[in-house]
Design an enzyme around this catalytic site. Structure first.
Site, short mmCIF file in Angstrom:
data_model
loop_
_atom_site.label_atom_id
_atom_site.label_comp_id
_atom_site.label_asym_id
_atom_site.label_seq_id
_atom_site.Cartn_x
_atom_site.Cartn_y
_atom_site.Cartn_z
N ASP A 283 -12.94 5.34 2.76
CA ASP A 283 -11.51 5.44 3.10
C ASP A 283 -11.16 6.87 3.50
OD1 ASP A 283 -8.74 5.64 3.13
OD2 ASP A 283 -8.43 4.54 1.26
N LYS B 212 2.73 11.52 -3.26
CA LYS B 212 1.80 10.76 -4.09
C LYS B 212 0.87 11.70 -4.86
CE LYS B 212 -1.64 7.02 -3.53
NZ LYS B 212 -2.20 6.09 -2.52
N ASP C 177 0.88 -1.17 0.00
CA ASP C 177 0.00 0.00 0.00
C ASP C 177 0.91 1.22 0.00
OD1 ASP C 177 -1.67 2.14 0.55
OD2 ASP C 177 -2.36 1.38 2.50
N GLU D 158 -7.27 0.43 -4.57
CA GLU D 158 -7.28 0.36 -3.10
C GLU D 158 -8.60 -0.20 -2.55
OE1 GLU D 158 -6.05 4.33 -1.97
OE2 GLU D 158 -4.06 4.03 -2.84
P1 ADP Z 1 -3.10 7.37 3.96
O1 ADP Z 1 -3.97 6.33 3.35
O2 ADP Z 1 -3.53 8.75 3.62
O3 ADP Z 1 -1.65 7.14 3.68
P2 ADP Z 1 -3.65 6.29 6.65
O4 ADP Z 1 -4.75 5.40 6.29
O5 ADP Z 1 -2.41 5.65 7.18
O6 ADP Z 1 -3.29 7.33 5.55
O7 ADP Z 1 -4.24 7.30 7.76
C1 ADP Z 1 -3.44 8.23 8.41
C2 ADP Z 1 -4.33 9.09 9.27
O8 ADP Z 1 -5.02 8.28 10.22
C3 ADP Z 1 -3.53 10.13 10.05
O9 ADP Z 1 -4.20 11.37 9.98
C4 ADP Z 1 -3.58 9.56 11.46
O10 ADP Z 1 -3.46 10.58 12.44
C5 ADP Z 1 -4.95 8.92 11.48
N1 ADP Z 1 -5.09 7.96 12.56
C6 ADP Z 1 -4.32 6.87 12.81
N2 ADP Z 1 -4.73 6.25 13.93
C7 ADP Z 1 -5.77 6.98 14.42
C8 ADP Z 1 -6.61 6.87 15.57
N3 ADP Z 1 -6.43 5.92 16.47
N4 ADP Z 1 -7.59 7.79 15.73
C9 ADP Z 1 -7.76 8.79 14.83
N5 ADP Z 1 -7.00 8.94 13.74
C10 ADP Z 1 -6.01 8.06 13.54
MG MG Z 2 -4.61 4.81 2.29
#
Ligand code: ADP
Ligand code: MG
Length: 613
Positions: free
Chosen positions: A200, A79, A17, A178
């Site tokens: 998402d 990205k 991913d 995705e």
């Molecule tokens: P992306 O797909 O954009 O790369 P992710 O799916 O990894 O991102 O999501 C990252 C986001 O999720 C960040 O803003 C992070 O702070 C938030 N996040 C991760 N864990 C938690 C949580 N326990 N509660 C709220 N937000 C969270």
């Molecule tokens: Mg993502």
């Protein structure tokens, strides 16, 4: 339908991913997908790349610190720039501190200190880190991967992602959408059929997709979202509150201190993330000997973020509408993205879709887990031979004689594009009808009509001389764009259609079955239609040639031979034996050889060239 042969070796194929905020790698451990940890014990590798002053590239958590210390040598959210030209990314440049190198045009280049990198090169640094983590954990070389991309990524963005893989020394066996990966991680492909919504909410982006599943085939019905909505917005809101508190408590404006803001950002993210599990959390921050402390309750937090959560609902409703389904028809809802851990987000989704979403897997891991499942399928670890993101019926156009010329075949993975050249059937033809059909049968009348339009004002040329290029492009949403272009004048005409609109699974199934049941009869009908088109062409050309001086100049016996061949062809023309008709065409062809040569008549010579519209 696809089978990839890896020969003797059974090298592990990893699933990746490649995220805007975080990236991760997973693999199939027997029949279970597992995420691979980095050296720091973290499953997630922040998609941050930094060029250290000593020239070394730093990726992930260590680079996060560089975001504070050396922002001029560090990049995140790259990205957003993948596969895009400078004209496409003006919005992003306003919102993100990208330092784009001067002279960037077709391809954006990012300045890190004294060096410049393209977005695929930046992504490749992240991929190399993931590859390294995987090789350390699996104790073997890793050279093959499945990488996920947003469903709305276009050809250029997908190509850029593949390039990133290649640069990182990874052969990208497949790009998977995705949302499809998320559905796979939950094993939803095991359902015979159904409609799945994938919600998402990540760090900086929100995507909603509706997928339709039939017999292990996922089709993306619609996508929507907001490329500037996610956890970052919540962080910014909390930072804003903290900065105001600090301003009134300390009498100091910290917003101008880049370093202070970055440190504060970490503090609010920690508080936000624990609020997903606890009824209250502390925002704590120390700077230059002073400390700031504030408790935030879940209740206050929910009130603060209501506006942000609500901004996801409009795109969801639009997506449902575009998919042509009702909320009741959606069987499963999958949550993806770290921000869907927030209880308010979960309840909003549940309310809108009137169904409990799947939450068993870690929302920030499910895409990578699904990519690993796909990797397992491709490498043969998993028995299942399922197809993903494919067009379930062939798409083509009508050619002379009412025959279908298929341009994109059923089960092609989408997005897909293909083009083919055709020619005209009549001398001086000025318009061609493009009749787009769907289905597996050989004759137009047995297929489903999708759309028709005229390509007008083409260059009038003798039959068979014009070149009409027809291009089919199905995007990730399953929308088909058909373009017809006169190669000589560049004149073109195009049209969008939604091939699967209004088709039930049963109809798709029935259409496919009919093609098998009628295969033999269809084959015969097609041969007959095609041979008659050829017969028409040579008869018309001969008829025309008989008016010319070259014909009158022919010796009597040659003229008689031509007349005989014409008559024999006409006699068999309406018969059912295509081989017989074919042999008579050849006889007429031979009989008119001298005549054609004498005339240098392009119409006679060209008459049998190319498939005619
Ligand atoms: P992306 O797909 O954009 O790369 P992710 O799916 O990894 O991102 O999501 C990252 C986001 O999720 C960040 O803003 C992070 O702070 C938030 N996040 C991760 N864990 C938690 C949580 N326990 N509660 C709220 N937000 C969270
Ligand atoms: Mg993502």
């Amino acid at each position: 339908m696809f089978q990839i042969d890896f020969g003797e070796s059974s090298e592990t194929v990893v699933g990746i991913d490649l995220g805007t905020t975080n990236s991760l790698v997973a693999y199939m451990d027997a029949a279970t997908p597992r995420v691979i940890r980095g050296e720091d014990g973290d499953n997630l590798v922040p998609s941050i790349v930094s060029l250290a002053p000593n020239g070394e590239i730093v990726v992930g958590n260590p680079a996060r610190q560089m975001l504070i210390d050396r922002p001029d040598r560090t990049v995140y959210s790259a990205k957003r720039l993948m596969g895009r030209g400078i004209g496409d990314v003006q919005d992003e440049l306003k919102l993100f501190p990208f330092r784009v190198a001067e002279g960037s045009e077709q391809v954006v280049r990012i300045q890190l200190g004294e060096k410049q990198f393209t977005p695929p090169e930046i992504a490749a640094f992240v991929l190399r880190q993931l590859k390294k983590n995987a090789e350390a954990a699996l104790e073997t070389q890793v050279t093959k991967a499945v990488i996920t991309v947003p469903a709305y990524f276009n050809d250029a963005q997908r190509q850029a992602t593949k390039d990133a893989g290649r640069i990182a020394g990874l052969e990208v066996l497949r790009l998977v959408n995705e949302p499809t990966a998320a559905a796979l991680a939950y094993g939803l492909d095991k359902r015979k059929k159904g409609t799945v919504a994938v919600y998402d909410l990540g760090g900086g982006t929100f995507d909603i997709s509706i997928l339709k599943l039939h017999d292990g085939i996922f089709e993306v019905l619609a996508t929507n979202g907001d490329t500037h909505l996610g956890g970052d917005d919540i962080d910014n809101l909390l930072i804003h509150i903290a900065l105001e508190d600090i301003q009134s408590e300390w009498g100091e404006d910290l917003s101008i201190h880049g370093e202070a803001v970055q440190t504060l950002r970490r503090a609010v993210i920690a508080a936000k993330e624990s609020l997903s599990f606890l009824p209250s959390a502390q925002m704590e921050f120390a700077f230059h000997g002073k400390t700031y402390h504030r408790e935030i309750t879940r209740e206050l937090f929910d009130r603060l973020i209501t506006g942000i959560v609500d901004r996801t609902l409009g795109p969801c409703r639009d997506c449902i509408r575009d998919a042509g389904v009702s909320v009741e028809q959606i069987d499963e809802v999958v949550l993806v993205g770290g921000s869907t851990r927030i209880p308010l987000v979960r309840s909003a989704v549940e309310k809108l879709f009137r169904a409990k979403p799947h939450t068993d897997l870690n929302p920030d891991e499910v895409v990578a887990l699904g990519a690993a499942v796909q990797a397992g399928i491709l490498s043969g670890t998993l028995e299942d031979n399922l197809l993903l993101d494919v067009t379930p019926l062939s798409l083509g156009i009508e050619t002379m004689g009412g025959v279908v010329s298929k341009i994109i075949h059923r089960n092609s993975t989408i997005p897909a594009s293909a083009s083919e050249s055709f020619t005209t059937s009549v001398d001086g033809q000025r318009n061609v009808l493009i009749n787009v059909v769907q289905g597996e049968r050989e004759l137009v009348k047995d297929n489903r009509p999708l759309a028709r339009f005229d390509l007008k004002d083409i260059d009038p040329l003798p039959a068979g001389m014009a070149r009409i290029e027809v291009r089919f492009l199905i995007d990730a949403n399953g929308i088909l764009n058909v373009t017809a272009r006169d190669a000589r004048t560049g004149k073109e005409q195009s049209m969008d259609v939604r091939p699967m609109y209004g088709l039930t699974d049963e109809q798709v199934e029935a259409m496919y079955k009919a093609s098998i049941d009628n295969a033999e009869a269809d084959f015969h009908a097609r041969q007959l239609a095609e041979v008659r088109v050829d017969a028409d062409a040579i008869l018309a050309a001969t008829e025309k040639a008989r008016q010319s001086d070259a014909y009158t100049d022919l010796p009597e016996e040659e003229r008689q031979a031509i007349a005989k061949a014409v008559n024999e062809l006409l006699l068999l023309y309406h018969g059912q034996d295509h081989l017989q008709i074919r042999s008579k065409i050849e006889e007429l062809n031979a009989a008119t050889m001298t005549l054609a040569e004498n005339m240098m008549n392009a119409a006679v010579k060209g008459a049998l060239k190319g498939t005619k519209l």
